[in-house]
Design a protein around this motif. Structure first.
Motif, short mmCIF file in Angstrom:
data_model
loop_
_atom_site.label_atom_id
_atom_site.label_comp_id
_atom_site.label_asym_id
_atom_site.label_seq_id
_atom_site.Cartn_x
_atom_site.Cartn_y
_atom_site.Cartn_z
N GLU A 82 -7.76 -16.25 -14.96
CA GLU A 82 -7.20 -15.97 -13.69
C GLU A 82 -8.76 -15.17 -12.96
OE1 GLU A 82 -3.39 -13.75 -12.72
OE2 GLU A 82 -5.07 -12.03 -12.40
N LEU A 118 -3.19 -6.04 3.39
CA LEU A 118 -3.25 -6.34 2.11
C LEU A 118 -3.73 -7.41 1.39
CD1 LEU A 118 0.34 -4.47 1.82
CD2 LEU A 118 -1.75 -3.89 0.33
N ASP A 157 -3.31 -1.04 3.24
CA ASP A 157 -3.95 -1.14 1.66
C ASP A 157 -4.07 0.19 1.68
OD1 ASP A 157 -4.99 -1.55 -0.44
OD2 ASP A 157 -6.45 -3.14 0.31
N HIS A 167 0.54 1.79 -0.74
CA HIS A 167 0.54 0.87 0.42
C HIS A 167 1.64 1.05 1.42
CE1 HIS A 167 -2.38 -0.45 -2.61
NE2 HIS A 167 -1.54 -0.66 -3.54
N PRO A 193 -8.54 -1.89 6.28
CA PRO A 193 -7.24 -2.80 5.90
C PRO A 193 -5.95 -2.27 6.37
CG PRO A 193 -8.10 -1.43 4.21
CD PRO A 193 -9.13 -1.09 5.31
N ARG A 201 2.23 -8.04 -18.64
CA ARG A 201 1.69 -9.18 -19.36
C ARG A 201 0.36 -8.52 -20.00
NH1 ARG A 201 -1.87 -12.74 -14.94
NH2 ARG A 201 -3.63 -11.09 -14.85
N ARG A 202 -0.07 -9.16 -21.21
CA ARG A 202 -1.18 -8.54 -21.82
C ARG A 202 -2.54 -8.46 -20.89
NH1 ARG A 202 -4.17 -10.65 -27.03
NH2 ARG A 202 -5.81 -8.96 -27.16
N ALA A 203 -2.92 -9.55 -20.37
CA ALA A 203 -3.98 -9.75 -19.73
C ALA A 203 -4.04 -8.73 -18.54
CB ALA A 203 -4.38 -11.12 -19.37
N PRO A 204 -5.24 -8.19 -18.22
CA PRO A 204 -5.24 -7.30 -16.98
C PRO A 204 -5.39 -8.17 -15.65
CG PRO A 204 -7.31 -7.39 -18.07
CD PRO A 204 -6.42 -8.01 -18.89
N PRO A 205 -4.94 -7.60 -14.60
CA PRO A 205 -4.69 -8.27 -13.15
C PRO A 205 -6.34 -8.48 -13.00
CG PRO A 205 -4.40 -5.96 -12.70
CD PRO A 205 -4.56 -6.13 -14.24
N ALA A 206 -6.59 -9.88 -12.32
CA ALA A 206 -7.93 -10.07 -11.60
C ALA A 206 -7.78 -10.00 -10.11
CB ALA A 206 -8.16 -11.38 -12.26
N LEU A 207 -6.48 -10.74 -9.66
CA LEU A 207 -6.33 -10.94 -8.15
C LEU A 207 -5.76 -9.63 -7.52
CD1 LEU A 207 -5.68 -14.77 -8.53
CD2 LEU A 207 -6.82 -13.46 -6.63
N ARG A 245 -3.37 -2.90 -6.85
CA ARG A 245 -2.03 -3.20 -6.32
C ARG A 245 -0.83 -3.23 -6.89
NH1 ARG A 245 -5.02 -6.56 -2.61
NH2 ARG A 245 -5.95 -5.14 -1.11
N TYR A 300 4.64 0.65 -2.93
CA TYR A 300 4.86 0.16 -1.49
C TYR A 300 5.83 0.83 -0.65
CZ TYR A 300 1.62 -3.51 -3.34
OH TYR A 300 0.54 -4.22 -4.07
#
Lengths: 249, 249
Positions: A9, A124, B11, B56, B87, B118-124, B128, B239
């Motif tokens: 990702e 956002l 944001d 947010h 923002p 989930r195991r993988a960190p967020p990229a997107l 947030r 939020y």
């Protein structure tokens, strides 16, 4: 040498696309830098295909070989640790057969394009969708888009710099629907021409605004001329969703 | 002087929360700066309540008075033009009755907390949501949370610096469910104590991980002691969704 398949990702903002370019930050370069730090070996990464500057991926696929055996789990952890704080996340690592090829074995690529369709600009999701303030009729866009399904000469939707040998492509699916304030455009094909999705989206928008009739899309396709199509939609709203591969026996 | 009601998305990244603080970028300060540029008059903006640094808003509400009459449409366009590229986006402007008060007339505030599980960190979605790599059981979190519904002394979930006179609050609703890789926690109440939502979320997570039983939540509530509750969840996932107002006749 064991071969690994990665699912990745990334946030297209801040990268000059997937492919390595001298002196520019790219996703492929970031992955190869992390792999060199981890393995001590230059480790080329082969992606399923390029994405342009600013285009995002939810499930890009790539393969790589390492000299030593790694458990997929450890390789994934090490990659994510080294990639931080760059907006790239390795979602999955699997050991695969040594002939697996992320680009040549891909059978279906799915893309999504997100349009924010409300008057107020996004606060956002800046850089993550295309803001179109004029009301868009998703049903008209969907109806028009069906003219593109099947095998066609997509010259009208192809960037001048496209390097593909043939403009013939088979579009398996294009689906347009509204979800709250967003218009979502989902597409699937074995492969796409350069800027094909963004040029299709740019042609659908004036149809959704009722500036062009539904039949306009079929006319643009038949023209086989880039001038007939609409503007190239910005990369901001484009996501490589996932890639399906042939099952090997 | 005409009074206007604004609905605002922002944001939280990059702002020291809603409320004006000398020398720090805040959402209220950005709005008042834009209004001064537009109207030429110092124009105080009253929000429905504060949000902390990093929190947010999808639908914060505020009111303001102007010396001259503005069509809501023009005021909205001018505000968004002046706020750019910050923002902050003004989603709606309505002229309202001169007694409308964004804070005192609010009858129900809704918040959502997003956990990426989930195991993988967020990229997107960096900044947030809250990344919790260990598997979380949304059903257990939901069951535990129901102990909080109704009128209670929420001392266990209240920040030390909370300025409310009473720790009594009525939680109308708390709902926990999974949506793909995310755990979404929705809450509604007339008002919340400082850090109440984030402390509730921080207490729910070990229950979702099965480190604590479902009954733990009721025990924490009954303890009326901040030490009994879990960590304060980070602002990233929080939020302010919307605010409901009393209908006036």
């Amino acid at each position: 040498m064991p071969r690994y398949r990665l699912t990745i990702e990334y946030d297209g903002i801040g990268f000059h696309g997937w492919q390595i370019q001298a002196g520019l930050p790219t996703v492929q370069a970031a992955l190869e830098t992390a792999l060199f730090a981890i393995t001590g070996d230059p480790t080329p990464v082969t992606g399923s295909g390029r994405t342009d500057t600013g285009v995002h991926a939810l499930g890009q696929v790539a393969h790589l070989d390492t000299r030593r055996d790694w458990t997929p789990d450890r390789l994934m952890g090490a990659l994510n640790a080294h990639l931080r704080p760059q907006p790239i996340s390795v979602l999955r690592v699997e050991q695969t057969h040594p002939q697996f090829h992320a680009r040549f074995d891909a059978r279906r690529r799915r893309y999504r394009y997100r349009i924010l369709n409300r008057r107020a600009p996004p606060a956002l999701a800046t850089g993550r969708l295309w803001h179109r303030p004029q009301p868009l009729a998703a049903d008209l866009m969907h109806a028009a888009a069906q003219a593109l399904v099947g095998r066609h000469d997509f010259t009208s939707f192809r960037a001048a710099e496209c390097q593909a040998k043939s403009p013939l492509r088979t579009l398996d699916l294009i689906h347009v629907h509204r979800q709250g304030e967003e218009i979502l455009i989902d597409l699937a094909a074995r492969s796409f021409l350069h800027h094909q999705v963004r040029n299709i989206v740019g042609t659908l928008v004036p149809i959704g605004q009722r500036l062009r009739p539904v039949a306009h899309m079929a006319e643009v396709l038949a023209a086989r001329n880039r001038v007939a199509a609409g503007q190239t939609a910005p990369p901001d709203g484009l996501y490589l969703v996932d890639i399906a591969y042939e099952e090997r026996t």
